[in-house]
Design an enzyme around this catalytic site. Structure first.
Site, PDB file in Angstrom:
ATOM      1  N   SER A 179       0.830  -1.208   0.000  1.00  0.00           N
ATOM      2  CA  SER A 179       0.000   0.000   0.000  1.00  0.00           C
ATOM      3  C   SER A 179       0.863   1.256   0.000  1.00  0.00           C
ATOM      4  O   SER A 179       0.507   2.261  -0.625  1.00  0.00           O
ATOM      5  CB  SER A 179      -0.973   0.001   1.184  1.00  0.00           C
ATOM      6  OG  SER A 179      -0.300   0.076   2.412  1.00  0.00           O
ATOM      7  N   ASP A 180       2.003   1.227   0.678  1.00  0.00           N
ATOM      8  CA  ASP A 180       2.928   2.360   0.632  1.00  0.00           C
ATOM      9  C   ASP A 180       3.465   2.559  -0.779  1.00  0.00           C
ATOM     10  O   ASP A 180       3.457   3.668  -1.320  1.00  0.00           O
ATOM     11  CB  ASP A 180       4.112   2.117   1.579  1.00  0.00           C
ATOM     12  CG  ASP A 180       3.785   2.423   3.029  1.00  0.00           C
ATOM     13  OD1 ASP A 180       3.270   3.512   3.298  1.00  0.00           O
ATOM     14  OD2 ASP A 180       4.055   1.569   3.881  1.00  0.00           O
TER      15      ASP A 180
END
Length: 413
Positions: A179-180
């Site tokens: 997700s980062d």
């Protein structure tokens, strides 16, 4: 060759991974990315484990020249300025930089930039053409906008952990902080789109990027909301519910993955296995039947792969153009000629040690025919460019810079 973003100035207020990922891409495209960190604390990854230095990699600093591996990767191609934005004089200096900048990006929690006095409306007053990007866990709007989030929380929140792993297994996240990385990629894309819009209209704007939105947008191509109606468990392991076979299969000396997405793939797979006789079987030759009987199909595949070495399985599958790959461990990936040939594993330079370190970083992942894209400079020393940036971009005199350094407003080694 000139880089695509040469001449574009980015003021980077981000920390950790998602934001630095976005600005790393912009730096690779040629933007002048200026990291701005608090002189008292600096970038939190600069001296955080794991470290790399003259005596190798470790969770403990073995020498004073050891630096954080994450910093050495994520700060490449960037300049470093130490500037205290909580002090009125520091904010005033920052706003002078904003007047000459093209982009400001932060990954503060929602509302923090406004409380610091550097929110988008303030930036726009100083520079109407500024492109501002805010990268947060859940976005700048919505009932949960103020919640703090790291990759683990976002993967859990959008359901990624509920669909990852084998059926009946506990929740599991992906093996890397997806997700980062995905949000950083989307943020870079949003900034590029806003810059293109500004070139066409002269108008700046704010770009609101949510880690949750970005991860959900990519995973929700799969119809997870229909799985219950289709009688499917959410966790499919390595399978995709539209293809069969599609899995990892043990060989005599390791694992390979293989899959048949089309009828041509299936027919070619039967040839590779020496099971052309099954092409006449109306049941197993039907994708619908194979999807409903995945375990039987996987058993057929495994009975073929297990007596063979991986190289032989791959040779036969590649010969008939069936998609396949060995399941490489990271040590094998680092020796993979394909990635090496495309400059995807680059040495990392430690500016304190004045030498390359054991760890490597990823190269720039997009190749252009008429433009250069690469990280041309290593991670900087903290505050290395404070004097240069404040004088050249902010218009400060050497006397002004020295005075701010004495008062602790900036760090200028």
């Amino acid at each position: 060759m000139e880089k695509i973003l040469t001449g574009t100035v980015v003021l980077d207020l981000t920390r950790f991974f998602s934001g630095p990922q976005a600005t790393l891409f912009l730096a690779g495209l040629g933007a002048e990315v200026i990291k701005i960190d608090d002189p008292a604390t600096g970038d939190p990854t600069t001296f955080s484990p794991p470290f790399a230095g003259p005596e190798g990699v470790s969770f403990h600093r073995k020498t004073q020249a050891d630096m954080g591996i994450a910093y050495l990767k994520r700060a490449r191609g960037k300049k470093s300025v130490g500037l205290n934005l909580k002090a009125p004089e520091g904010r005033a200096a920052f706003m002078k930089l904003v007047r000459s900048a093209d982009v400001v990006i932060d990954n503060f929690s929602a509302g923090v930039a406004d409380r610091l006095g550097i929110g988008y409306e303030t930036l726009r007053e100083a520079n109407p053409g500024i492109v501002h990007c805010s990268l947060t866990g859940y976005g700048s709007t919505g009932p949960e906008r103020n919640l703090k989030a790291y990759d683990l929380m976002v993967q859990a929140a959008v359901g990624m952990m509920s669909v990852t792993g084998q059926p009946d297994a506990p929740p599991a996240k992906a093996g890397s902080p997806l997700s980062d990385a995905i949000a950083g990629t989307f943020a870079a894309t949003g900034i590029l789109a806003a810059l293109l819009h500004r070139n066409r209209t002269g108008e700046g704007q704010s770009v609101d990027v949510s880690m949750a939105d970005c991860l959900f947008a990519l995973m929700f191509d799969e119809p997870f909301d229909c799985y219950r109606s289709l009688g499917l468990p959410l966790r499919q392991g390595n399978r995709i519910m539209r293809f069969s076979p599609f899995n990892a299969y043990r060989t005599r000396d390791g694992w390979v993955v293989a899959g048949a997405a089309t009828q041509d793939d299936w027919n070619a797979l039967l040839r590779a296995m020496g099971r052309e006789d099954l092409a006449e079987n109306p049941q197993i030759n039907s994708l619908s039947w194979r999807l409903a009987n995945n375990a039987t199909v996987d058993s057929l595949m495994s009975s073929w792969t297990e007596p063979l070495e991986s190289a032989e399985v791959l040779r036969r599958l590649n010969e008939v153009k069936v998609p396949c790959s060995p399941v490489r461990e990271i040590g094998e990936v680092m020796e993979w000629a394909q990635l090496k040939d495309r400059d995807m594993m680059m040495p990392l330079w430690n500016p304190l040690a004045q030498a390359t370190v054991e760890a490597k970083g990823p190269g720039f992942p997009i190749k252009f025919s008429a433009s250069k894209a690469a990280y041309d400079t290593p991670a900087p020393l903290p505050g290395q460019h404070s004097r240069e940036v404040l004088m050249n971009l902010g218009g400060f005199s050497a006397h002004d810079v020295d005075a701010m350094a004495r008062r602790g407003i900036i760090s200028a080694p």
